[in-house]
Design a protein around this motif. Structure first.
Motif, mmCIF file in Angstrom:
data_model
loop_
_atom_site.group_PDB
_atom_site.id
_atom_site.type_symbol
_atom_site.label_atom_id
_atom_site.label_comp_id
_atom_site.label_asym_id
_atom_site.label_seq_id
_atom_site.Cartn_x
_atom_site.Cartn_y
_atom_site.Cartn_z
ATOM 1 N N VAL A 1142 0.853 -1.205 0.000
ATOM 2 C CA VAL A 1142 0.000 0.000 0.000
ATOM 3 C C VAL A 1142 0.884 1.248 0.000
ATOM 4 O O VAL A 1142 0.668 2.192 -0.770
ATOM 5 C CB VAL A 1142 -0.943 0.008 1.240
ATOM 6 N N GLY A 1143 1.903 1.248 0.864
ATOM 7 C CA GLY A 1143 2.828 2.387 0.935
ATOM 8 C C GLY A 1143 3.560 2.602 -0.369
ATOM 9 O O GLY A 1143 3.695 3.746 -0.844
ATOM 10 N N LEU A 1180 3.824 3.893 7.520
ATOM 11 C CA LEU A 1180 2.557 3.155 7.475
ATOM 12 C C LEU A 1180 2.681 1.804 8.161
ATOM 13 O O LEU A 1180 1.855 1.419 8.990
ATOM 14 C CB LEU A 1180 2.142 2.920 6.016
ATOM 15 N N THR A 1181 3.711 1.066 7.786
ATOM 16 C CA THR A 1181 3.938 -0.258 8.370
ATOM 17 C C THR A 1181 4.112 -0.124 9.875
ATOM 18 O O THR A 1181 3.552 -0.898 10.651
ATOM 19 C CB THR A 1181 5.204 -0.898 7.756
ATOM 20 N N TRP A 1182 4.906 0.872 10.246
ATOM 21 C CA TRP A 1182 5.193 1.068 11.667
ATOM 22 C C TRP A 1182 3.917 1.446 12.421
ATOM 23 O O TRP A 1182 3.715 1.014 13.547
ATOM 24 C CB TRP A 1182 6.250 2.161 11.799
ATOM 25 N N LEU A 1183 3.045 2.241 11.779
ATOM 26 C CA LEU A 1183 1.795 2.654 12.433
ATOM 27 C C LEU A 1183 0.917 1.440 12.733
ATOM 28 O O LEU A 1183 0.397 1.298 13.833
ATOM 29 C CB LEU A 1183 1.043 3.652 11.549
ATOM 30 N N VAL A 1184 0.763 0.562 11.744
ATOM 31 C CA VAL A 1184 -0.070 -0.628 11.973
ATOM 32 C C VAL A 1184 0.579 -1.527 13.009
ATOM 33 O O VAL A 1184 -0.069 -2.050 13.911
ATOM 34 C CB VAL A 1184 -0.284 -1.410 10.670
ATOM 35 N N ARG A 1185 1.894 -1.712 12.867
ATOM 36 C CA ARG A 1185 2.604 -2.544 13.842
ATOM 37 C C ARG A 1185 2.391 -1.998 15.252
ATOM 38 O O ARG A 1185 2.096 -2.724 16.184
ATOM 39 C CB ARG A 1185 4.100 -2.533 13.487
#
Length: 1467
Positions: A1142-1143, A1180-1185
């Motif tokens: 997505v990112g 983005l990945t870090w936010l979901v994680r």
């Protein structure tokens, strides 16, 4: 038609044709050579390595499908047909075709042959899907696609034959790629597939779907792969550790800090058991075995793969800034063809996707390595616990070892993920500096100088943090150790009303822990400040020097934003490096592996000198014993004379300083304090042996357990709580004895097993089990005893005094010798030798067991005649016998109330301040970068930018304010976390201590320890940092989206779509992730519970040689826990791949729309937009994680808050107190119609008791085991609340009092003498309310003064955990000293003299008579002779009062009391 294409002399590459044109294409020569040879080259390089791999991995056989065969054959035919066509063309054409038309098809033909062979070999080896072949087909198809496009859009001379074969070839390549994407059927004849489930993307997706639809359960989890299980991993580490230790031995430097691999003496199967010992001990630097190298050799080869992935990922990281540079150049160059921009956007997308896949593969390898490492460390610690020597046991408490298992093993696991940064960080820095030099020239040296200055600052912060963490771990170890002891001795704390004293002790340790955490928070804030400011300062110093050294240096968009992208890359390695070094130091104090003394084989002892530790003086001296096979040996002596130590020496539990000791044959051991497992009664007796029904029945009857089984709710399937909480002292001892008898060993070491049972039961057991006619009559039996009546029937008596055997011989011989033994015997023996032994036969046929001292589930009374009941005849329901409640995982969303309680614990104001500071920092950050883009768009006048100094000043000021707000939010979040942590810990501690005894029976101690260790560690350190990262990444994502939207408004079309996709993926993932975390958390508790239980019973486990079975059980617990952890690793990778996609789409669309709008877009805004987009993927990945981590870790708060909802005892105190001062002043007790039950669903355990005890009366309470004696005392202390009736003390109804008001004013000497680690003085007077003189006086009256005076530290002598460095008798005397100190008007003795010899018993009784002369004394007695001079005796039977009168009257009545006295030989 003639086909004549000449390649000779033609340029293989032409830039005008491929790049500087609106319609690009490769030359024919390039297409016919490079594009054909590249995939071939790949396959030929990979083939040898792949073949070697396949040869060693046989998984069965797969039949090759017909379609596969057909496609392979056709490809081969097509390629070779081109070769034959070239030969035909040579012979029939006037001009000779280029050699390439012969070479390329030939190479392709041989490669197709190799591909077909590999596919067939894969099928023979059972490979269902192949990565190597998938990449080959993909590469071949991509290369052929270029040629395919060229043939369609730019046809040159057409050769029908080659065109036809090429199109067929292309179609077949497409078919082969599709076939290789599909998984084949499972192989035939494969064991591997049956044993373990290989995780593929499909199985991950199926699990995620299941987790989204409903909460995941244990049955949904995959079984662990064989190579991840304990039985594979732990022996590898042990083996490599052994090799390391052997190296050190050979070099002649045997060290005590870390020492050898241990080979235990052969067990019952005759094979050596290999163990490693692990403890934490600080030692001086010496030449030592390296645990690090052992770990490297065990896990290195697999972990090395991650290094290869990391190198590729590091290189790909720098592709983004380079493409950004090209894009800005493209925007500036209006003459560049549009396809260049599209090409860069596509290249950016491909590179970021490849980078994402490589990174996730890297993380997967790291996490699996970490998981294996944790398994290995826990397994090694457990094996150590089973072989730990007594000396080492004292240096390592249960708390430390549980911490090593939980926290330290976890830290090792976490470190593995980032350890590659040690070499990767310098590589990234070097690459970044190289590209920066290319961009800005020598100005970059200014940035390097700032970086060099930052390194020592970060290093100091890291080292300081390390120091604080060591201090915190020490406090934590002490806290967990104390909590462990409190949970083990909770009954004593409640009886003495000591909860508050120990709560204060825990709180004191906790406060020191929080003080250290606060210091760590300040350092963390500084660290965050440097994390944010270092790249900014580097950028600022570089830009400043760049624009100031030369007026002609213009900071344009290309230079500024490419540099900024590189500085952003620099941020991670610059800040991670010190953190990784700090983490490495943290786990670098390696576990100690120490040698163990182990025993040899046959019962004889020559000149034996033994000590509990080589540093101490000998406990046993000059021992010379030779015991013939099959004899019964009694060991007698005063308290502390060394009787139990003698058995420990025979078991190899003590250090042998001199002499030899040998024990022949297998051994069974019954310790003085029975060790009972949290398992069914049947499992406790069988102890892992096979079920032999007839033998089992004989053992149960001989050990007088038959009536107990009849009235247990589920017979022998009834679950026994931890440490046997729902059995009485006598029942525990009989179960312990039954276990030893059932196991049928050659040598039996019995440490006073008859002390805790009534006299008549003791006699029955002696006759049926131990004595000359008992079940063990042909075995060698060493019996430590205080029961003088048994001595005439023994073959040999050993008399011990102060660690030496002073007399030895048969009973007749010793009596004839007229020594100290004979004198002692004449003084204390109360044995009527004329007593008719035959009358004991009725003893246990009519006895019923009802209850335990603490809330047993055994309360059904016998109402039918027992004779018609045979074991197993009743249809027992196992569910009825369940006692402990395993940890249950919550399901569904974490309740908002959990978040609410955490925020409430932090404080609303502090939460708002933190949020405000976060917002400020991100707004300032956005504005500073926007300011930079405006600066780069400034017009250039006469080769310079006029406003550069003003721009530079504002840029610097914005950066500084950003740093201040970072420091502020980091500090406020950490301090908030500490406030919440303090609040939650205090409330949990209070809630647990306020819980009734029934709660501690139902709840395994491992669950509670897990809450206080792991869950509190999560709340202390993990949650605040996760909240910080969650807030940071959330604002980053929002800021990036705003900037991209401002720069390229067209992205507004895409962002909502991708946002929805992102949100769905996130919710889809969190549902499973949260539940997996809960399952993992729940499955962690049994590891610690089992470990705790093992530590308490190591001597028994070793004596029975059951180490292998217990190791197996521990490994199963660990594997069960990892089974829940492994899917969460895979789920994380599943999520990351999708999110990064997505990112990557957002990055590509930002670039694409920037290309489309290049006419209206300034280079500065475009550079800003793309540089933010490049950060967006990771944000983005870090936010979901982080959002998932917040949800999964907040579960710790949920689990800590759980205990606030459990039932609680009555209030401890009532304000204001209605009690008169000095109450009770007389000590009158009146019981009216008392009845109580252990659980609301059970019958009354005691009923209808109405008695009145006057001031100063001495009342004995007697009755058969389980008659309700202890239950009555528990009612007096309100450990169990009365169901009916009342108890009055001095006219006050005790039900109206606060529990502490009651318990602190009456005193008990309990059945189990419990001590806590700490000084002797603390154990006697934890509130420090008495003077030293009063303490010494109490020790004098309890006959311990000479013993304590002889200790080096006197009252400050440290008791080890559970008081293990004192004998059981000495512990019992210390409990007497406690009672003497408190000296209340009412004293209760609960079988208090069971563990002492007759002489000491007499001394205790005389002390009680003299010191408690004016007090009311209630005594639960096994030895009836101790209560014969009491005022009155209460006889209980089946929970009811049978008789209540003076002893002389009761004897005259010839009722139940008379029968007991007759059995005991008193009449």
């Amino acid at each position: 038609m003639k086909c004549r294409i000449v390649c000779v002399g033609q340029l293989c590459h032409d830039w005008n044709r491929t790049w500087y044109t609106d319609n690009p294409d490769f030359t024919q020569c390039f297409q016919n050579t490079v594009l054909v040879w590249l995939p071939c080259l790949y396959l030929w390089i990979c083939a040898p390595i792949y073949l070697m791999y396949l040869r060693s991995h046989d998984r069965g056989y797969i039949c090759m499908s017909h379609i596969n065969k057909a496609v392979g054959l056709l490809l081969w035919i097509i390629c070779w047909s081109d070769v034959f066509f070239s030969f035909w063309e040579r012979s029939h054409s006037s001009s000779v075709p280029a050699p390439v038309h012969l070479v390329s098809p030939t190479l392709l033909g041989f490669t197709m042959l190799l591909a077909t062979f590999l596919i067939q070999y894969e099928r023979m080896k059972g490979v269902q899907s192949s990565g190597v072949m998938l990449i080959y087909w993909l590469l071949a198809l991509l290369c052929a696609t270029v040629t395919f496009r060229s043939k369609i859009f730019q046809p040159s001379t057409v050769c029908v034959w080659r065109y036809t074969t090429f199109y067929i070839y292309y179609a077949l390549l497409l078919a082969s790629l599709l076939l290789s994407c599909l998984t084949d059927q499972p192989p035939l004849f494969s064991e591997a597939i049956k044993d373990s489930v290989r995780i593929c993307l499909l199985s991950v997706r199926l699990m995620m779907v299941t987790g989204y639809r409903r909460p995941l359960e244990e049955k949904d989890l995959w079984s662990l792969n064989s190579e991840d299980r304990s039985h594979t991993v732990v022996p590898q580490l042990v083996c490599h550790w052994n090799t390391e230790c052997q190296k050190v031995k050979r070099s002649g430097n045997i060290v005590l800090k870390q020492s050898a691999f241990l080979q235990l003496s052969p067990g019952k199967e005759g094979r050596a058991v290999e163990e490693s010992e692990i403890l934490i001990v600080k030692a001086q630097k010496t030449k030592e075995s390296s645990l690090f190298w052992a770990l490297c050799r065990t896990f290195g080869p697999y972990f090395f793969i991650s290094c290869l992935y990391k190198i590729i990922q590091d290189v790909l990281m720098f592709v983004g800034p380079e493409i950004l540079r090209l894009l800005i150049r493209f925007v500036n160059n209006s003459s560049a063809p549009y396809w260049h921009g599209y090409f860069y956007a596509a290249l950016l997308f491909i590179c970021t996707c490849v980078q994402s896949l490589i990174l996730q593969k890297y993380f997967h390898v790291c996490f699996v390595s970490g998981m294996r490492l944790r398994t290995a460390i826990i397994g090694a610690v457990y094996r150590k616990a089973l072989v730990i020597s007594s000396a080492a046991r004292r240096t390592s408490t249960v708390g430390e070892m549980v911490n090593l298992m939980s926290v330290d093993a976890q830290r090792f696991m976490d470190l593995i993920t980032y350890i590659n940064m040690i070499w990767s960080a310098p590589l990234q820095v070097v690459l970044a500096l190289y590209f920066l030099w290319q961009n800005l020239g020598p100005s970059v040296l200014a940035g390097v100088a700032v970086m060099v200055l930052m390194v020592p600052i970060n290093a100091v912060i890291a080292m300081k943090t390390k120091t604080y963490q060591v201090a915190q771990m020490k406090s934590k170890d002490n806290r967990i150790k104390l909590m462990n002891e409190m949970l083990n001795g909770i009954k004593v704390l409640k009886l003495y009303a000591w909860e508050l004293a120990f709560k204060d002790k825990v709180s004191k340790i906790r406060e020191s822990e929080l003080r250290v955490l606060k210091k760590t928070a300040y350092l963390g804030a500084m660290s965050s400040f440097t994390w944010i400011c270092a790249p900014f300062l580097v950028a600022l110093s570089t830009f400043t020097v760049y624009v100031l050294i030369d007026e002609k240096n213009v900071l344009d968009a290309q230079k500024a934003f490419v540099s900024l992208a590189l500085f952003n890359i620099l941020r991670f390695p610059l800040n991670m490096l010190p953190m990784v070094i700090s983490s490495m130091v943290q786990v670098s104090v390696p576990p100690l592996l120490s040698p163990l003394f182990h025993s040899s084989h046959s019962i004889s002892m020559v000149d034996g000198v033994f000590s509990w530790s080589r540093a101490e003086s000998p406990t046993l001296k000059r021992l010379n014993v030779c015991i013939p096979e099959g004899s019964l040996v009694a060991v007698v002596g005063h308290v502390g004379s060394g009787k139990s130590s003698l058995l420990s020496a025979l078991l190899g539990e003590m250090d042998k300083l001199e002499g030899t000791v040998a024990v022949k044959g297998s051994v069974a051991y019954v310790p003085q304090q029975a060790w009972i497992q949290n398992a069914t009664l049947k499992d406790n007796i069988m102890f892992g042996q096979e079920r032999r029904q007839t033998w089992y029945q004989r053992v149960v009857e001989a050990c007088a357990l038959q009536p107990d089984l009849e009235i247990l709710p589920a017979g022998d399937d009834t679950e026994i709580g931890e440490k046997g909480v729902n059995l009485s002292g006598g029942q525990k001892q009989r179960v312990s004895l039954a276990r030893a008898v059932y196991c049928d060993r050659a040598v039996y070491l019995l440490d006073d097993p008859l002390s805790a049972v009534d006299a008549h039961v003791g006699k029955h057991i002696f006759e049926q089990v131990v004595g000359p006619q008992g079940l063990l009559k042909n075995k060698t039996r060493v019996l430590v005893t205080h029961g003088l009546s048994y001595l005439p029937q023994t073959d040999l008596i050993l008399v011990m005094v102060e660690g030496e055997i002073t007399e030895m011989g048969s009973y007749q011989h010793l009596m004839a010798t007229e020594g100290a033994f004979a004198e002692f015997q004449r003084t204390y023996a109360a044995v009527d030798h004329n007593n008719d032994d035959g009358k004991i036969a009725f003893l246990f046929t009519a006895t019923c067991v009802s209850s335990s001292p603490v809330g047993s589930s055994v309360s059904k009374l016998c109402q039918k005649n027992e004779e018609d009941k045979v074991l197993g005849e009743k249809a027992k329901q196992p569910e009825v016998g369940k006692l402990t409640e395993p940890d249950k995982a919550s399901t569904g969303l974490v309740k908002l109330s959990v978040f609410g309680s955490y925020l409430k614990a932090i404080g609303v104001i502090l939460s708002c301040i933190s949020l405000l500071l976060f917002l400020t920092q991100n707004l300032v950050s956005l504005f500073s970068n926007y300011w930079l883009s405006l600066w780069t768009d400034d017009p250039v006048v006469n080769g310079t930018q006029p406003n550069r100094l003003m721009r530079l000043g504002v840029y610097g000021a914005l950066g500084l304010s950003q740093g201040v707000s970072v420091f502020g939010y980091s500090l406020s979040t950490s301090i908030g976390g500490i406030l919440a942590s303090r609040c939650l810990h205090q409330s949990m501690l209070y809630d647990v201590l306020r819980s009734p005894m029934s709660f501690f029976e139902r709840t395994p101690s491992g669950n509670l320890v897990n809450r206080f260790a792991k869950e509190m560690d999560t709340i202390d350190t993990v949650i605040p940092s996760i909240i910080k990262m969650f807030m940071g990444s959330m604002f980053n994502v929002m800021g990036s989206c705003i900037i991209i939207l401002i720069a390229t408004p067209l992205v507004a079309i895409i962002i909502p779509v991708l946002g929805l996709l992102y949100f769905f993926v996130q919710r889809f993932y969190v549902a499973s992730s949260r539940q997996l975390k809960r399952l993992e958390s729940v499955s962690r508790s049994p590891i610690y519970t089992h470990f705790n239980e093992t530590l308490l019973g190591t001597s028994v486990i070793r004596a029975f040689g059951e180490q292998e079975r217990f190791i197996r059980e521990s490994d199963q617990c660990v594997d069960h826990n990892q089974k829940a952890y492994y899917p969460s690793i895979v789920a994380n990778r599943w999520l990351a791949v999708r999110l990064e996609f997505v990112g990557n789409c957002i990055v590509s669309f930002a670039a694409l729309f920037a290309v489309i709008a290049r006419e209206s877009l300034s280079p500065g805004i475009m550079g800003l937009s793309i540089s933010y987009a490049l950060q967006l993927t990771s944000s983005l990945t870090w936010l979901v994680r982080m959002s998932s981590e917040v949800e999964t870790n907040i579960v710790a708060v949920e689990r800590v808050k759980e205990y606030s909802d459990t039932e609680k005892e009555a209030e401890w105190t009532h304000e204001p107190s209605s009690l008169p001062t000095g109450w009770p002043t007389e000590g009158c007790i009146e019981i009216r119609g008392l009845g109580l039950r252990y659980r609301h669903d059970l019958d009354l355990a005691i009923r209808n008791i109405t008695i009145k005890i006057h001031q100063g009366e001495k009342v004995g309470i007697v009755g058969r085991t389980g008659a309700g004696k202890s239950s009555l005392t528990l009612a007096l202390f309100r450990i169990i609340e009365a169901s009916e009736g009342q108890i009055f003390i001095d006219g006050v109804d005790i039900a109206q009092l606060g529990l502490h008001e009651l318990r602190s004013r009456i005193t008990i000497i309990p059945q189990d003498p419990v001590l806590f680690s700490g000084s002797l003085r603390m154990n006697l007077d934890p509130f420090e309310s008495f003077s030293d003189e009063e303490v010494w006086r109490s020790l004098e009256y309890s006959h311990l003064k000479s013993f304590v005076s002889g200790l080096p530290n006197k009252l400050s002598h440290e008791c080890s955990e559970g008081g293990e460095n004192l004998s059981v008798g000495q512990r019992q005397l210390l409990c007497l000293a406690r009672a003497l100190l408190r000296k209340t008007k009412i004293l209760v003795l609960d079988e208090a003299t069971a563990a002492v010899d007759m002489e000491t018993d007499n001394l205790i009784q005389s002390t009680i008579r003299s010191q408690f002369e004016d007090c009311t004394v209630l005594t639960i007695a096994h030895r009836l002779n101790t209560i014969m001079d009491y005022t009155r005796v209460l006889v209980l039977d089946k929970g009811e009062m049978a008789e209540f009168d003076s002893p002389s009257n009761l004897l005259a009545q010839r009722g139940a009391f008379y029968k007991m006295a007759k059995d005991a030989g008193l009449v």
